[in-house]
Design an enzyme around this catalytic site. Sequence first.
Site, PDB file in Angstrom:
ATOM      1  N   ASP A 146     -10.374   3.384  -2.923  1.00 49.43           N
ATOM      2  CA  ASP A 146     -11.098   2.191  -2.460  1.00 49.43           C
ATOM      3  C   ASP A 146     -12.519   2.099  -3.003  1.00 49.43           C
ATOM      4  OD1 ASP A 146      -8.797   1.918  -1.071  1.00 49.43           O
ATOM      5  OD2 ASP A 146      -9.710   1.920   0.916  1.00 49.43           O
ATOM      6  N   ASP A 171       0.826  -1.212   0.000  1.00 47.69           N
ATOM      7  CA  ASP A 171       0.000   0.000   0.000  1.00 47.69           C
ATOM      8  C   ASP A 171       0.869   1.273   0.000  1.00 47.69           C
ATOM      9  OD1 ASP A 171      -2.395   1.385   0.049  1.00 47.69           O
ATOM     10  OD2 ASP A 171      -3.160   0.397   1.843  1.00 47.69           O
TER      11      ASP A 171
HETATM   12  C1  GLA Z   1      -5.964   1.439   1.648  1.00 43.38           C
HETATM   13  C2  GLA Z   1      -6.173   0.411   0.533  1.00 43.38           C
HETATM   14  C3  GLA Z   1      -7.270  -0.551   0.952  1.00 43.38           C
HETATM   15  C4  GLA Z   1      -6.889  -1.232   2.252  1.00 43.38           C
HETATM   16  C5  GLA Z   1      -6.628  -0.185   3.331  1.00 43.38           C
HETATM   17  C6  GLA Z   1      -6.036  -0.796   4.587  1.00 43.38           C
HETATM   18  O1  GLA Z   1      -7.060   2.258   1.799  1.00 43.38           O
HETATM   19  O2  GLA Z   1      -6.516   1.056  -0.659  1.00 43.38           O
HETATM   20  O3  GLA Z   1      -7.510  -1.495  -0.061  1.00 43.38           O
HETATM   21  O4  GLA Z   1      -5.760  -2.010   2.026  1.00 43.38           O
HETATM   22  O5  GLA Z   1      -5.688   0.793   2.876  1.00 43.38           O
HETATM   23  O6  GLA Z   1      -5.761   0.141   5.576  1.00 43.38           O
END
Ligand code: GLA
Length: 404
Positions: free
Chosen positions: A205, A150
């Site tokens: 997301d 990430d």
């Molecule tokens: C980000 C990613 C998500 C998830 C969260 C975890 O937002 O895009 O898919 O992995 O972090 O904290």
Amino acid sequence: MKRTCLLIHILTLFILPTQAQKFEGLAMTPPMGWNSWNTFGTDINEDLVKGIADAFVEFGYKDAGYTYIVLDDGWMAKERDDNGNLVADPEKFPAGMKALADYVHSKGLKFGLYNCAGTKTCAGYPGSRGHEYHDALLYASWGIDYLKYDWCNTGDLNAEEAYITMRDALYAAGRPVVFSICEWGDNEPWKWGKDVGHLWRISGDITPCWDCELGHGNWSSWGVWRIINMREGIRAASGPGHWNDFDMMEVGNGMTTSEDRVHFAMWAMLASPLIMGNDVRIRDEATIKILTNREVIAVNQDPLSKPAFRLIDEGDFEIWIKPLSGDDWAMCFVNMTKSEKALDFDWHFEHIGDNTINRTLDIQAKTYGIRDLHLHKEIGSTGEKLSAVIPGHDCLMIRLTPLK
Ligand code: GLA
């Protein structure tokens, strides 16, 4: 003579840089699996993972092709140990990650973890920055097969360089790992990700809705169609071993069955990784039926590996097309409205083809049989109009195959 050879060998080892690379030959079709984040956030533990692995086998997900079980953010203790090692949260994972990986492997499945290129993960656990090689060795010792990486708390890091560092660390550790780049498309990974990772997120997301934006202060999460429409011109970047990732799926997480059907159909059409984000331990027949639809999965996993593109946008209907191996095509007619719509599609009316690979659906020269991939039956041929009634926010997904 022998000594000269040995000397040259030693010189080669030390003088020539080792050619670091990603692991080739992995994810030759879009990876399929499950990730904990969409449903469980950081509320994860070893019983959950075991239950998911069991459900993969019991409900047919494994047989349908789902392989990777990936723990997202929240698996670690808040601090590294005195030796700088990441530690699995001892309350959530009392038996440790190696034992859990062994359990997943014993089911014939693969196991993945999450970390972050920054100093901390998005949920505040220790990130890999400055520890990349150390962490990669630890993952290898646990038997990790997939790493989602990430992009929180990265300051002024250069994304391409940071992901290359982790790629090289994984390669040096020696255990083949599918490397999932997750920087939300901010740094255009479709331009540099091919030699770095096996998939890259193209958006922020996902959230389970048809077309909404959900604000969270300084960031938003996005509905299915927001994500589909977010990027222009990235289609050509996808291919064997390097995929545009439209995010973990929200099938089974609150949209209507019709909307879930479209969501899954579109992820298949776009050649996106198919990573489930629901609680697959729940025996929900409608959800299982959508997620294990082998004819739809075959479109996603098709060896030609070309994502779909929007052929026609009529407002009420969108028509997507994906060239498949052989002379087949997949098409998805999506009713974008909430009310039922009649479709009356005349094959002679449109020029249908994919210029990027010089292929045309030649309905003058050939007749194609039409198979409905949701009803699993033949529904006619291109010799006549395609007529159907499509419920609101639903789709007709078909496969065209030349008739002998
Ligand atoms: C980000 C990613 C998500 C998830 C969260 C975890 O937002 O895009 O898919 O992995 O972090 O904290």
